[in-house]
Design a protein around this motif. Structure first.
Motif, PDB file in Angstrom:
ATOM      1  N   LEU A 133      64.723  81.011  83.259  1.00  8.97           N
ATOM      2  CA  LEU A 133      65.519  82.011  83.973  1.00  8.97           C
ATOM      3  C   LEU A 133      67.000  81.774  83.724  1.00  8.97           C
ATOM      4  O   LEU A 133      67.542  80.740  84.106  1.00  8.97           O
ATOM      5  CB  LEU A 133      65.239  81.939  85.479  1.00  8.97           C
ATOM      6  N   ALA A 134      67.661  82.737  83.087  1.00  9.72           N
ATOM      7  CA  ALA A 134      69.109  82.672  82.911  1.00  9.72           C
ATOM      8  C   ALA A 134      69.791  83.015  84.228  1.00  9.72           C
ATOM      9  O   ALA A 134      69.421  83.985  84.901  1.00  9.72           O
ATOM     10  CB  ALA A 134      69.548  83.631  81.821  1.00  9.72           C
ATOM     11  N   LEU A 135      70.770  82.224  84.593  1.00  7.63           N
ATOM     12  CA  LEU A 135      71.525  82.447  85.831  1.00  7.63           C
ATOM     13  C   LEU A 135      72.876  83.095  85.573  1.00  7.63           C
ATOM     14  O   LEU A 135      73.570  83.474  86.520  1.00  7.63           O
ATOM     15  CB  LEU A 135      71.762  81.119  86.560  1.00  7.63           C
ATOM     16  N   GLY A 136      73.236  83.250  84.290  1.00  8.94           N
ATOM     17  CA  GLY A 136      74.574  83.722  83.954  1.00  8.94           C
ATOM     18  C   GLY A 136      75.548  82.557  83.872  1.00  8.94           C
ATOM     19  O   GLY A 136      75.266  81.438  84.317  1.00  8.94           O
ATOM     20  N   ARG A 137      76.683  82.815  83.262  1.00 10.84           N
ATOM     21  CA  ARG A 137      77.729  81.787  83.080  1.00 10.84           C
ATOM     22  C   ARG A 137      77.168  80.534  82.411  1.00 10.84           C
ATOM     23  O   ARG A 137      77.469  79.415  82.803  1.00 10.84           O
ATOM     24  CB  ARG A 137      78.415  81.450  84.407  1.00 10.84           C
ATOM     25  N   ASP A 138      76.326  80.767  81.391  1.00 10.53           N
ATOM     26  CA  ASP A 138      75.786  79.678  80.562  1.00 10.53           C
ATOM     27  C   ASP A 138      74.984  78.657  81.362  1.00 10.53           C
ATOM     28  O   ASP A 138      74.989  77.465  81.069  1.00 10.53           O
ATOM     29  CB  ASP A 138      76.913  78.973  79.782  1.00 10.53           C
ATOM     30  N   ARG A 139      74.264  79.151  82.374  1.00  8.84           N
ATOM     31  CA  ARG A 139      73.371  78.305  83.159  1.00  8.84           C
ATOM     32  C   ARG A 139      71.946  78.848  83.036  1.00  8.84           C
ATOM     33  O   ARG A 139      71.741  80.060  82.971  1.00  8.84           O
ATOM     34  CB  ARG A 139      73.776  78.293  84.632  1.00  8.84           C
ATOM     35  N   VAL A 140      70.973  77.938  83.021  1.00  8.16           N
ATOM     36  CA  VAL A 140      69.580  78.355  82.893  1.00  8.16           C
ATOM     37  C   VAL A 140      68.689  77.399  83.679  1.00  8.16           C
ATOM     38  O   VAL A 140      68.959  76.199  83.742  1.00  8.16           O
ATOM     39  CB  VAL A 140      69.162  78.411  81.401  1.00  8.16           C
ATOM     40  N   VAL A 141      67.661  77.956  84.316  1.00  7.18           N
ATOM     41  CA  VAL A 141      66.642  77.147  84.995  1.00  7.18           C
ATOM     42  C   VAL A 141      65.460  77.027  84.044  1.00  7.18           C
ATOM     43  O   VAL A 141      64.901  78.037  83.601  1.00  7.18           O
ATOM     44  CB  VAL A 141      66.194  77.776  86.320  1.00  7.18           C
ATOM     45  N   SER A 142      65.085  75.783  83.733  1.00  6.54           N
ATOM     46  CA  SER A 142      63.992  75.514  82.801  1.00  6.54           C
ATOM     47  C   SER A 142      63.189  74.339  83.346  1.00  6.54           C
ATOM     48  O   SER A 142      63.761  73.374  83.859  1.00  6.54           O
ATOM     49  CB  SER A 142      64.548  75.178  81.411  1.00  6.54           C
ATOM     50  N   PRO A 143      61.851  74.383  83.252  1.00  3.91           N
ATOM     51  CA  PRO A 143      61.033  73.320  83.846  1.00  3.91           C
ATOM     52  C   PRO A 143      61.375  71.931  83.306  1.00  3.91           C
ATOM     53  O   PRO A 143      61.682  71.765  82.113  1.00  3.91           O
ATOM     54  CB  PRO A 143      59.607  73.716  83.464  1.00  3.91           C
ATOM     55  N   HIS A 144      61.275  70.952  84.171  1.00  3.59           N
ATOM     56  CA  HIS A 144      61.613  69.570  83.816  1.00  3.59           C
ATOM     57  C   HIS A 144      60.779  69.056  82.641  1.00  3.59           C
ATOM     58  O   HIS A 144      61.269  68.274  81.822  1.00  3.59           O
ATOM     59  CB  HIS A 144      61.421  68.668  85.038  1.00  3.59           C
ATOM     60  N   PHE A 191      59.176  84.915  74.502  1.00  4.98           N
ATOM     61  CA  PHE A 191      60.569  85.329  74.276  1.00  4.98           C
ATOM     62  C   PHE A 191      61.271  85.478  75.609  1.00  4.98           C
ATOM     63  O   PHE A 191      60.773  86.163  76.502  1.00  4.98           O
ATOM     64  CB  PHE A 191      60.628  86.671  73.533  1.00  4.98           C
ATOM     65  N   THR A 192      62.434  84.859  75.760  1.00  2.98           N
ATOM     66  CA  THR A 192      63.261  85.038  76.956  1.00  2.98           C
ATOM     67  C   THR A 192      64.726  84.822  76.602  1.00  2.98           C
ATOM     68  O   THR A 192      65.071  83.879  75.872  1.00  2.98           O
ATOM     69  CB  THR A 192      62.859  84.063  78.086  1.00  2.98           C
ATOM     70  N   MET A 193      65.592  85.663  77.128  1.00  4.89           N
ATOM     71  CA  MET A 193      67.034  85.480  76.971  1.00  4.89           C
ATOM     72  C   MET A 193      67.487  84.277  77.814  1.00  4.89           C
ATOM     73  O   MET A 193      67.033  84.097  78.947  1.00  4.89           O
ATOM     74  CB  MET A 193      67.785  86.729  77.426  1.00  4.89           C
ATOM     75  N   VAL A 194      68.389  83.474  77.258  1.00  3.38           N
ATOM     76  CA  VAL A 194      68.928  82.331  77.999  1.00  3.38           C
ATOM     77  C   VAL A 194      70.423  82.468  78.266  1.00  3.38           C
ATOM     78  O   VAL A 194      70.962  81.859  79.186  1.00  3.38           O
ATOM     79  CB  VAL A 194      68.641  80.995  77.278  1.00  3.38           C
ATOM     80  N   ALA A 195      71.105  83.250  77.451  1.00  2.00           N
ATOM     81  CA  ALA A 195      72.522  83.532  77.627  1.00  2.00           C
ATOM     82  C   ALA A 195      72.801  84.811  76.847  1.00  2.00           C
ATOM     83  O   ALA A 195      71.952  85.289  76.089  1.00  2.00           O
ATOM     84  CB  ALA A 195      73.398  82.378  77.118  1.00  2.00           C
ATOM     85  N   GLU A 196      73.972  85.361  77.035  1.00  2.79           N
ATOM     86  CA  GLU A 196      74.279  86.611  76.336  1.00  2.79           C
ATOM     87  C   GLU A 196      74.145  86.414  74.831  1.00  2.79           C
ATOM     88  O   GLU A 196      74.741  85.501  74.241  1.00  2.79           O
ATOM     89  CB  GLU A 196      75.695  87.065  76.707  1.00  2.79           C
ATOM     90  N   ASN A 197      73.305  87.239  74.207  1.00  3.33           N
ATOM     91  CA  ASN A 197      73.055  87.209  72.757  1.00  3.33           C
ATOM     92  C   ASN A 197      72.372  85.938  72.272  1.00  3.33           C
ATOM     93  O   ASN A 197      72.407  85.631  71.073  1.00  3.33           O
ATOM     94  CB  ASN A 197      74.360  87.424  71.967  1.00  3.33           C
ATOM     95  N   ILE A 201      71.182  89.127  68.490  1.00  3.50           N
ATOM     96  CA  ILE A 201      70.562  88.077  69.311  1.00  3.50           C
ATOM     97  C   ILE A 201      70.151  86.914  68.415  1.00  3.50           C
ATOM     98  O   ILE A 201      69.379  87.090  67.468  1.00  3.50           O
ATOM     99  CB  ILE A 201      69.348  88.623  70.069  1.00  3.50           C
ATOM    100  N   ARG A 202      70.673  85.753  68.722  1.00  2.00           N
ATOM    101  CA  ARG A 202      70.279  84.537  67.994  1.00  2.00           C
ATOM    102  C   ARG A 202      69.064  83.935  68.669  1.00  2.00           C
ATOM    103  O   ARG A 202      68.998  83.867  69.903  1.00  2.00           O
ATOM    104  CB  ARG A 202      71.452  83.545  67.972  1.00  2.00           C
ATOM    105  N   LEU A 203      68.096  83.483  67.855  1.00  2.00           N
ATOM    106  CA  LEU A 203      66.816  82.991  68.373  1.00  2.00           C
ATOM    107  C   LEU A 203      66.691  81.489  68.150  1.00  2.00           C
ATOM    108  O   LEU A 203      66.755  81.006  67.013  1.00  2.00           O
ATOM    109  CB  LEU A 203      65.661  83.710  67.674  1.00  2.00           C
ATOM    110  N   LEU A 204      66.491  80.751  69.233  1.00  2.00           N
ATOM    111  CA  LEU A 204      66.220  79.320  69.155  1.00  2.00           C
ATOM    112  C   LEU A 204      64.705  79.118  69.142  1.00  2.00           C
ATOM    113  O   LEU A 204      64.005  79.652  70.006  1.00  2.00           O
ATOM    114  CB  LEU A 204      66.832  78.588  70.354  1.00  2.00           C
TER     115      LEU A 204
END
Length: 290
Positions: free
Chosen positions: A233-244, A186-192, A214-217
């Motif tokens: 890792l969520a960076l905020g402003r609808d940005r996320v770092v996710s492995p390639h 479980f990890t947050m990716v953006a607000e809610n 919280i909506r779950l994908l």
């Protein structure tokens, strides 16, 4: 009272500063089920690729205007690179956690050296609790994973008590120990918005997350364990770092309108950790001020 330099009140506020550790002494060791399986199938670290991938992660973060700070790597500490676990930034100051594995206990010395006594708010003294199990979801809402392994109920209860005293809503999320930490499932990716291995989390906990808005994908067991697919890792402003290598998950996140930055990180994920494990956010913009 002196204002703390470091502050977060969510997993998704705009990230400004982050703590990492170069993988100079990083090794795969049979301390978690993911690394055990990698090694059982003959896996071996490619150290050139390892260093290149770490540099790519740092470049990705810096390219997103995140200031990177570094612990000094210590010989004999093979998982110090996973800075998520050894401390926790909070709205009230830094907490020094209580690591479970004997090969990681010594990481506390370098953590204390980095922060200095003025930044440390609390030190965990009961049971065990590691940062990969701590999710400061948003102001007033905290979830702590409890597997009985890296984080046990005693350690979680002590940490939660400090937030309950401040009026926060808190919940322990229980799951089997072989998942290692909550941020594996479980990890947050953006607000809610979160990604979660929904088949690995109890229905009552899924209902609780949803009741918090919280909506779950959904992420599969194989994606969570083989790819560390939830460990983003969520960076905020609808940005996320996710492995390639998390191809489907990255497509799913982009379909939600998120910007996905996708460095190669398989040398770390095969050892049982990925970008969420490798980063301790030091400062995020408060969601209360956004």
């Amino acid at each position: 009272m002196k204002a703390n330099r470091w502050f977060i009140d969510s997993e998704t506020g705009d990230l400004a500063d982050v703590l990492l550790c170069p993988p100079e002494y990083y090794q795969w060791i049979p301390s978690n089920d993911i690394a055990i399986q990698t090694m059982a199938h003959g896996g071996a670290i490619d150290r050139t690729a390892l260093n290149t991938q770490f540099a790519e992660l740092v470049s990705t973060l810096q390219g997103a205007d995140v200031s990177c700070h570094f612990l000094k790597p210590q010989e004999g500490m093979p998982y110090q690179v996973y800075t998520r676990d050894s401390s926790q930034t909070t709205p009230f100051g830094t907490v020094v956690t209580r690591l479970s594995r004997p090969e990681r206990v010594g990481e506390e010395t370098e953590i204390r050296s980095f922060y200095g006594s003025d930044e440390i708010w609390k030190t965990c003294t009961k049971g065990n609790i590691e940062g990969g199990d701590i999710h400061i979801i948003r102001p007033g809402l905290l979830a702590v994973g409890v597997s009985g392994g890296r984080t046990d109920e005693v350690g979680a209860a002590e940490f939660i008590s400090w937030f309950e005293e401040a009026g926060w809503t808190c919940r322990m999320i229980r799951f089997p120990e072989h998942f290692l930490h909550l941020d594996v499932i479980f990890t947050m990716v953006a607000e809610n918005l979160a990604i979660a291995a929904v088949d690995c989390i109890a229905d009552e906990d899924l209902d609780w997350f949803r009741a918090q808005g919280i909506r779950l994908l959904p992420v599969s067991y194989k994606e969570a364990m083989r790819d560390m697919g939830c460990n983003v890792l969520a960076l905020g402003r609808d940005r996320v770092v996710s492995p390639h290598h998390s191809t489907r998950i990255n497509q799913m996140l982009r379909a939600e309108g998120l910007t996905v930055l996708d460095p190669e990180l398989n040398q770390f994920s095969r050892g049982g950790g990925s970008v969420h494990c490798m980063t301790m956010p030091l400062r995020r913009k408060s969601l209360q001020s956004s």
